[in-house]
Design a protein around this motif. Structure first.
Motif, PDB file in Angstrom:
ATOM      1  N   ARG A  58       0.844  -1.183  -0.028  1.00  9.02           N
ATOM      2  CA  ARG A  58      -0.112   0.079  -0.112  1.00  9.02           C
ATOM      3  C   ARG A  58       1.009   1.299  -0.020  1.00  9.02           C
ATOM      4  O   ARG A  58       0.654   2.350  -0.828  1.00  9.02           O
ATOM      5  CB  ARG A  58      -0.877   0.009   1.293  1.00  9.02           C
ATOM      6  N   ASP A  63      -3.175  -0.763  -4.662  1.00  8.77           N
ATOM      7  CA  ASP A  63      -4.728  -0.574  -4.347  1.00  8.77           C
ATOM      8  C   ASP A  63      -5.101  -1.905  -3.793  1.00  8.77           C
ATOM      9  O   ASP A  63      -4.726  -2.865  -4.699  1.00  8.77           O
ATOM     10  CB  ASP A  63      -5.614  -0.129  -5.176  1.00  8.77           C
ATOM     11  N   ALA A  65      -7.630  -4.658  -2.047  1.00 11.58           N
ATOM     12  CA  ALA A  65      -8.940  -4.956  -1.329  1.00 11.58           C
ATOM     13  C   ALA A  65      -9.025  -6.599  -1.238  1.00 11.58           C
ATOM     14  O   ALA A  65      -8.606  -7.454  -1.932  1.00 11.58           O
ATOM     15  CB  ALA A  65     -10.077  -4.884  -2.282  1.00 11.58           C
ATOM     16  N   ASP A  67     -11.705  -9.669  -0.298  1.00 12.96           N
ATOM     17  CA  ASP A  67     -13.145 -10.123  -0.230  1.00 12.96           C
ATOM     18  C   ASP A  67     -13.444 -10.755   0.994  1.00 12.96           C
ATOM     19  O   ASP A  67     -12.920 -11.729   1.523  1.00 12.96           O
ATOM     20  CB  ASP A  67     -13.209 -11.225  -1.422  1.00 12.96           C
TER      21      ASP A  67
END
Ligand code: UD1
Length: 431
Positions: A58, A63, A65, A67
């Motif tokens: 980061r 980026d 993410a 789940d």
């Protein structure tokens, strides 16, 4: 600091799902730096090292993410990470981060290949030897990198036009150096040929992912890798392979306590030498459709002689666990550590439980004792810590293991997996 309390003596019976491999997940996450497109990784284990690397990435501008919810109870299916390094905003990997995990040094190759410059702190990680990075630097220099070391940092840049493919002949097998050069070569101009490359399955897994990203690689699984670099790589979806070290650890634990456990999702071919060694101790190792079944009833453990070697040899990451198993074998075992020079820190802790181990240079001589007894011990590094868990499961009475953050770096839900098979193990939170 959390501790783990184990009351030994219970046999292990049931099923243990094997998580995604830490040592593949880390470089696969790093591979996201090579593309502006999205890289989706499935079966990523929820581990402290993965979380730390996520922070490092980061910081570079990735980026990221994840789940679903993290660490929820339910089936252990690993997590899916979506990574997108559209813009790399920072090509520095600072000391505060890299010093905590050696594999984060592997961002050097990809940053250099994609951004043509990088500043990466010299690494830290487990205190199991000097662990230099000379081979990484020799490899990257062969690809054209200009490298200086200044105040604990590697300062690297490429000539105009970026890295270019080259022949790299490693004088010694190194997993990390192979990984770093492989990742860099994927975005270098032309062909890179690596000779005497490490052949660990995790390298194959990363190479397979790079192929999905558009790179052409021949020789996957062999010690000669031939990589055709590309101007740009695409996104991909990849599933992290099962953790062979976790597999071996639980297999040895079952042999130690006795019992019958299926390690679901495990792949025997990733640790055949270790499984053969285990079979020679008198433990049944059966490949099944769902994974590997390990059975030991009644009979004692035969002693063994084994030495650690790069893949496909006996893995150094299972040396401590094998030693724990041998502490109560029916005779004397000999274990030689040829990869790292300071990887016997578990010996004095095993001795606290009553083990009889003599060290002579790179060799440990383990005289099997009748039984171990519980005691307070201290985790020293990742794999050494889990050897204490195995010993504690065998020991009579209670063992408390301190400094278990080492375990959290590399073993996903260890207590839950073992207690699910009947072990009496609990975490005592520091509060
Ligand atoms: C990786 C694994 C680690 C495993 C080790 C050996 C990850 C995240 N870590 O570590 O779990 O124990 O492989 O299987 O995958 N060396 C040099 N110069 C270098 C690099 C290494 O001399 O530039 C030496 C090391 O000191 C060691 C040997 O080579 O003696 C092997 O190290 P290496 O394979 O590089 O281990 P790591 O990649 O650090």
């Amino acid at each position: 600091m959390d501790r783990i309390k184990i009351t030994g003596g219970a046999k292990l019976n049931g099923m243990i799902p094997i998580s995604g491999a830490k040592n593949a997940a880390l470089p696969l996450l790093i591979a996201s730096l090579l593309t502006a497109d999205r890289l989706t990784l499935k079966n990523v284990p929820n581990l402290a090292d993965v979380n730390l690397l996520a922070r490092i990435l980061r910081n570079h501008g990735v980026d990221l993410a994840v789940d679903g919810k993290r660490a929820t109870p339910g089936p252990l299916l690993g997590e899916t990470f979506h990574l997108s390094a559209r813009d790399i905003v920072d090509t520095t990997a600072p000391y505060e981060m890299v010093s905590r995990m050696r594999a984060s040094f592997w961002v050097l190759g990809p940053l250099l290949a994609r951004c043509h410059q990088a500043k990466v702190s010299l690494p830290g990680g487990c205190a199991i030897g000097t662990r230099p990075v000379d081979l990484h630097l020799v490899g990257l220099k062969a690809l054209g990198a200009e490298i200086d070391i200044d105040r604990g940092y590697v300062l690297a840049k490429t000539p105009a036009g970026g890295l270019r493919g080259a022949k790299v002949i490693f004088p010694k097998v190194s997993v990390g150096a192979t990984m770093n050069v492989l990742l860099a070569a994927a975005l270098a101009r032309g062909e890179t040929v690596m000779e005497n490359a490490a052949r660990e399955p995790e390298i194959g897994d990363v190479a397979e992912c790079l192929v999905k990203m558009g790179c052409l690689i021949e020789g996957i699984g062999t010690s000669t890798l031939r990589i055709q670099g590309r101007d740009r790589l695409e996104g991909a979806v990849h599933t992290v392979l099962p953790d062979r070290i976790e597999t071996g650890t639980f297999a040895f634990a079952v042999a130690a306590t006795g019992g019958d456990v299926v390690l679901t999702g495990a792949k025997a071919v990733h640790l055949q030498t270790a499984l053969d060694a285990l079979a020679s101790t008198g433990t049944q190792v059966i490949e099944t459709e769902s994974g590997i079944r390990v059975v030991r009833n009644g009979a004692g453990i035969n002693p063994i002689t084994v030495e650690t070697q790069p893949f496909p040899g006996f893995p150094t990451d299972l040396q401590a666990q094998m030693m724990a198993l041998m502490t109560t074998a029916k005779g004397t075992s000999v274990i030689r550590e040829t990869i790292f020079e300071n990887r016997f820190m578990h010996v004095q802790e095993l001795a606290r439980l009553g083990a009889d181990i003599q060290l002579s240079g790179d060799t440990a001589i383990i005289k099997g004792v009748r039984g171990l007894t519980g005691a307070p011990v201290m985790a020293t590094d990742l794999r050494a810590s889990v050897s204490l868990v195995i010993a504690a499961l065998m020991a009579e009475g209670e063992t408390t293991i301190n400094r278990v953050y080492h375990l959290d770096r590399g073993f996903e839900q260890l207590e839950r997996k073992l207690s699910g098979c009947g072990a009496q193990i609990e975490r005592i939170s520091a509060g």
